[in-house]
Design a protein around this motif. Structure first.
Motif, mmCIF file in Angstrom:
data_model
loop_
_atom_site.group_PDB
_atom_site.id
_atom_site.type_symbol
_atom_site.label_atom_id
_atom_site.label_comp_id
_atom_site.label_asym_id
_atom_site.label_seq_id
_atom_site.Cartn_x
_atom_site.Cartn_y
_atom_site.Cartn_z
ATOM 1 N N PRO A 125 0.802 -1.229 0.000
ATOM 2 C CA PRO A 125 0.000 0.000 0.000
ATOM 3 C C PRO A 125 0.832 1.274 0.000
ATOM 4 O O PRO A 125 0.287 2.361 -0.160
ATOM 5 N N ASP A 126 2.152 1.181 0.185
ATOM 6 C CA ASP A 126 2.977 2.389 0.310
ATOM 7 C C ASP A 126 3.759 2.690 -0.957
ATOM 8 O O ASP A 126 4.894 3.142 -0.910
ATOM 9 N N PHE A 127 3.140 2.435 -2.119
ATOM 10 C CA PHE A 127 3.824 2.723 -3.387
ATOM 11 C C PHE A 127 4.148 4.204 -3.486
ATOM 12 O O PHE A 127 3.338 5.059 -3.167
ATOM 13 N N VAL A 128 5.365 4.516 -3.906
ATOM 14 C CA VAL A 128 5.800 5.893 -4.105
ATOM 15 C C VAL A 128 6.331 6.031 -5.525
ATOM 16 O O VAL A 128 7.145 5.236 -5.980
ATOM 17 N N TRP A 129 5.849 7.069 -6.228
ATOM 18 C CA TRP A 129 6.267 7.267 -7.613
ATOM 19 C C TRP A 129 7.737 7.626 -7.727
ATOM 20 O O TRP A 129 8.374 7.374 -8.740
ATOM 21 N N HIS A 130 8.297 8.231 -6.695
ATOM 22 C CA HIS A 130 9.607 8.852 -6.835
ATOM 23 C C HIS A 130 10.730 7.817 -6.791
ATOM 24 O O HIS A 130 11.404 7.650 -5.775
ATOM 25 N N PHE A 131 10.941 7.099 -7.883
ATOM 26 C CA PHE A 131 12.115 6.240 -7.970
ATOM 27 C C PHE A 131 12.644 6.276 -9.396
ATOM 28 O O PHE A 131 11.928 6.558 -10.348
ATOM 29 N N ILE A 132 13.936 6.014 -9.525
ATOM 30 C CA ILE A 132 14.615 6.038 -10.820
ATOM 31 C C ILE A 132 15.458 4.782 -10.934
ATOM 32 O O ILE A 132 16.198 4.442 -10.007
ATOM 33 N N VAL A 133 15.354 4.102 -12.056
ATOM 34 C CA VAL A 133 16.181 2.930 -12.333
ATOM 35 C C VAL A 133 17.106 3.279 -13.486
ATOM 36 O O VAL A 133 16.676 3.821 -14.500
ATOM 37 N N ASP A 134 18.383 2.971 -13.340
ATOM 38 C CA ASP A 134 19.342 3.302 -14.393
ATOM 39 C C ASP A 134 20.447 2.257 -14.400
ATOM 40 O O ASP A 134 20.680 1.552 -13.411
ATOM 41 N N SER A 135 21.133 2.146 -15.526
ATOM 42 C CA SER A 135 22.303 1.268 -15.637
ATOM 43 C C SER A 135 23.279 1.891 -16.611
ATOM 44 O O SER A 135 22.908 2.694 -17.471
ATOM 45 N N GLY A 136 24.547 1.530 -16.485
ATOM 46 C CA GLY A 136 25.568 2.073 -17.357
ATOM 47 C C GLY A 136 26.937 1.856 -16.767
ATOM 48 O O GLY A 136 27.089 1.196 -15.720
ATOM 49 N N PRO A 137 27.971 2.395 -17.405
ATOM 50 C CA PRO A 137 29.328 2.300 -16.840
ATOM 51 C C PRO A 137 29.361 2.832 -15.415
ATOM 52 O O PRO A 137 28.708 3.830 -15.098
ATOM 53 N N ILE A 138 30.120 2.172 -14.560
ATOM 54 C CA ILE A 138 30.101 2.508 -13.132
ATOM 55 C C ILE A 138 30.441 3.971 -12.885
ATOM 56 O O ILE A 138 29.795 4.649 -12.078
ATOM 57 N N ARG A 139 31.436 4.492 -13.589
ATOM 58 C CA ARG A 139 31.812 5.887 -13.351
ATOM 59 C C ARG A 139 30.664 6.837 -13.673
ATOM 60 O O ARG A 139 30.452 7.826 -12.963
ATOM 61 N N GLU A 140 29.930 6.540 -14.741
ATOM 62 C CA GLU A 140 28.791 7.388 -15.091
ATOM 63 C C GLU A 140 27.690 7.298 -14.043
ATOM 64 O O GLU A 140 27.064 8.302 -13.694
ATOM 65 N N ILE A 141 27.453 6.085 -13.543
ATOM 66 C CA ILE A 141 26.422 5.899 -12.513
ATOM 67 C C ILE A 141 26.798 6.646 -11.236
ATOM 68 O O ILE A 141 25.948 7.286 -10.599
ATOM 69 N N ILE A 142 28.072 6.598 -10.854
ATOM 70 C CA ILE A 142 28.514 7.300 -9.650
ATOM 71 C C ILE A 142 28.361 8.809 -9.825
ATOM 72 O O ILE A 142 27.962 9.523 -8.896
ATOM 73 N N GLU A 143 28.662 9.320 -11.024
ATOM 74 C CA GLU A 143 28.470 10.743 -11.288
ATOM 75 C C GLU A 143 26.992 11.118 -11.195
ATOM 76 O O GLU A 143 26.627 12.153 -10.622
ATOM 77 N N LYS A 144 26.137 10.270 -11.758
ATOM 78 C CA LYS A 144 24.701 10.520 -11.668
ATOM 79 C C LYS A 144 24.222 10.450 -10.220
ATOM 80 O O LYS A 144 23.311 11.176 -9.820
ATOM 81 N N ASP A 145 24.854 9.554 -9.443
ATOM 82 C CA ASP A 145 24.451 9.423 -8.051
ATOM 83 C C ASP A 145 24.698 10.710 -7.286
ATOM 84 O O ASP A 145 23.879 11.108 -6.445
ATOM 85 N N ARG A 146 25.804 11.379 -7.582
ATOM 86 C CA ARG A 146 26.077 12.654 -6.912
ATOM 87 C C ARG A 146 24.989 13.669 -7.242
ATOM 88 O O ARG A 146 24.570 14.464 -6.388
ATOM 89 N N LEU A 147 24.524 13.652 -8.490
ATOM 90 C CA LEU A 147 23.460 14.565 -8.901
ATOM 91 C C LEU A 147 22.148 14.207 -8.221
ATOM 92 O O LEU A 147 21.441 15.080 -7.697
ATOM 93 N N GLN A 148 21.804 12.912 -8.206
ATOM 94 C CA GLN A 148 20.541 12.497 -7.590
ATOM 95 C C GLN A 148 20.531 12.787 -6.100
ATOM 96 O O GLN A 148 19.483 13.101 -5.523
ATOM 97 N N MET A 149 21.707 12.710 -5.469
ATOM 98 C CA MET A 149 21.786 13.025 -4.040
ATOM 99 C C MET A 149 21.373 14.466 -3.779
ATOM 100 O O MET A 149 20.661 14.759 -2.809
ATOM 101 N N THR A 150 21.794 15.380 -4.662
ATOM 102 C CA THR A 150 21.427 16.782 -4.479
ATOM 103 C C THR A 150 19.937 17.001 -4.688
ATOM 104 O O THR A 150 19.385 18.001 -4.225
#
Length: 578
Positions: free
Chosen positions: A161-186
């Motif tokens: 019952p606690d579905f939340v729309w706010h999620f993102i699924v992504d895949s790619g080279p690790i360095r790119e994912i880590i860079e995106k993670d810094r952005l998503q953190m902000t």
């Protein structure tokens, strides 16, 4: 009671003494270490995939569930059936690994309400199709693991019952994912699933980000687990997942990642910092209302600005601009204003109509005679009847905001994005018949402004409507201070009976919405906005303008906007100045 029942099932489920070894932190165990028990209670197990001859597993303590390993596919299917019969127990994750050319599986469980749905060893096309289907059905993805051969995926969804729309699924080279993670953190997201794999000699990762509401986390990289654990000893984070890759040479170490989680942000007994720019009256009653709301919903910050007779009556900001670094918010901080931006777009369209006499509200948008004739050719027959006014009042009959097309952008170029949406996402209704809120419609209005004026939407809007403000960008909405928002609504109030009379006129399809502004039954004009990471309202009633901005949306869309609207009405009525 649920835990006792679950442990009873596990004692039947696990052979021998499954409770013998519970790690105090992340522990690397071999197949031999786990051979007799084939699992651990109150522990999650993740295959490291460092060897197909001597499989290794990362054991991470978990008060939420248990782990099994070395399951054949038949045993896995049976284990999933057993978990489905347990009340209050869900599957957390399923991962696979190879041992002597045979594929085996790990299965982790967790406590929770609802039921699990699992997809095993699916290819990318199957995974994408299933992910789209489950999201449409509002079923939450919990974990994704790349298969033993790095070309398949296993995923777990939770019907809860606690579905939340706010999620993102992504895949790619690790360095790119880590860079995106810094952005998503902000943006207030945190990594809830992080798994690595190697494909075509490229080290890759698959990740799930969720809206964090202040949740602390870290994706830690290292090669020696003990050193990684020592590095985290003085933090309040706990390990939740482990990922590893085969080394690229016999003399090179294994690259490893540990995902750490902390608690979500809460005000608790903290003092809420406050930045006051001006106070004409005793506003302690208003302060009490705002701080009570912040504590009740753990809102990181609220900024409010009040104009009365075009003079600042009150301006204050409460809380933190950055909760991870505990940076107090200032009244000069800008917030994304989400759909409050629609009024800016509507007012800019008004200026466009005044500057260019060859267009008006009834000018076609699509087709050979349309302003955006290049967006679709041929066009769906319904689109040939769409006029500018239909986009303004959300009656185009197409692209409802519930479909969230604007958050599924694959193209870097906005024109290419609009062409794909317009050409492939067909209208639902004939234009002009029904109010159907559409963010895409306002993106198209921005494109109309660019096409007619020959300038960027932001540049034209800044000159004509927003000279005192600074822009973020039109895709994420404008970024403004609360004071900036009140100036926009004061400008509307000043010209509502002349230049912008058509904006405040009720549309033919909805009595309480004009063209880019919501209409209160008391004569007030306002617009709410709700976007991942922000909720906002701009409001005007006669001689009073109010803006309230936050840097969180909450677990449900428009969680705060109803409260904001009521507060604006109370302020306009003078309740807090009596």
């Amino acid at each position: 009671m649920v835990k006792q029942i679950f442990l009873f099932f596990l004692l039947l489920f696990f052979p021998h003494n499954a409770t013998d070894a519970i790690p105090s932190n992340v522990t690397l165990l071999t197949l031999g270490d786990l051979w007799e028990t084939r699992g651990m209670i109150r522990t999650h197990l993740f295959p490291t995939k460092t060897s197909t001859v001597y499989p290794e597993f990362a054991a991470i303590p978990s008060n939420q569930g248990d782990g099994r390993m070395h399951l054949t596919r038949a045993a896995l299917d049976k284990a999933i059936e057993n978990v489905a019969e347990m009340n209050g127990v869900l599957i957390h994750s399923v991962c696979s690994y190879r041992h002597l050319n045979v594929t085996f599986y790990t299965l982790n469980t967790m406590f929770g309400i609802g039921r699990s749905e699992v997809l095993i060893d699916a290819n990318m096309t199957e995974m994408e199709r299933k992910m789209s289907e489950m999201t449409d059905r509002r079923i939450k993805v919990n974990f994704i693991c790349v298969g033993a051969n790095n070309d398949t995926y296993s995923a777990v969804w939770h019907h809860s019952p606690d579905f939340v729309w706010h999620f993102i699924v992504d895949s790619g080279p690790i360095r790119e994912i880590i860079e995106k993670d810094r952005l998503q953190m902000t943006r207030g997201y945190y990594a809830d699933c992080f798994q690595t794999y190697r494909n075509d000699n490229i080290s890759r990762a698959i990740i799930i980000w969720r809206k964090g509401f202040g949740k602390k986390y870290r994706i830690q990289y290292g090669t020696e687990v003990n050193e990684m654990l020592t590095d985290m000893q003085r933090t309040d984070l706990e390990p939740v997942q482990f990922a590893s890759l085969p080394r690229l040479g016999q003399k090179r170490p294994f690259p490893r990642w540990i995902l750490w989680h902390g608690d979500e942000f809460t005000w608790g007994n903290r003092t809420i910092p406050r930045d006051l720019s001006r106070m004409e009256h005793n506003w302690e009653a208003l302060n009490s209302v705002i701080e009570h709301r912040m504590r009740s919903y753990d809102i990181p910050s609220i900024s409010i600005h009040i104009l009365r007779d075009n003079k600042m009556e009150y301006s204050a900001s409460y809380g933190f601009a950055d909760i991870l670094q505990a940076i107090p918010v200032k009244t000069t901080h800008r917030y994304r204003i989400a759909s409050v931006s629609k009024l800016v777009t509507a007012m800019t369209i008004g200026e466009l109509l005044a500057d260019y006499n060859h267009i008006d509200l009834l000018t076609p948008v699509f087709g050979p005679a349309g302003i955006l004739s290049d967006v679709c050719s041929p066009c769906h027959p319904f689109l040939l009847h769409v006029r500018i006014i239909h986009l303004l009042e959300h009656s185009s009959g197409a692209w409802p905001h519930t479909s969230k097309f604007e958050f599924d952008r694959m193209e870097q170029n906005q024109t290419e994005f609009l062409m794909r949406v317009v050409q492939k996402e067909f209208p639902i209704l004939f234009p002009g018949g029904r109010h159907m809120y559409s963010n895409i419609g306002y993106i198209l209005l921005g494109r109309i402004i660019e096409k007619v004026s020959g300038r960027s939407y932001e540049e034209y809007a800044l000159e004509k409507v927003l000279e005192p403000t600074r822009r973020l960008n039109s895709a994420a909405g404008w970024a403004m201070t609360a004071e900036d928002v009140t100036k926009v609504f004061h400008h509307l109030e000043e010209h509502k009976l002349r230049r912008f009379r058509w904006i405040i006129t009720p549309s033919a399809v909805r009595w309480n919405y004009g063209r880019g502004v919501q209409l209160g039954n008391d004569g007030s004009l306002y617009h709410i906005g709700s976007l991942a990471g922000t909720e906002a309202i701009g409001y005007t009633w006669q001689n009073v303008q109010v803006a309230i901005l936050t840097n969180i949306r909450g677990k449900e869309q428009n969680e705060q906007t109803g409260w904001m609207e009521k507060l604006c009405r109370s302020i306009a009525d003078g309740r807090f100045t009596r």
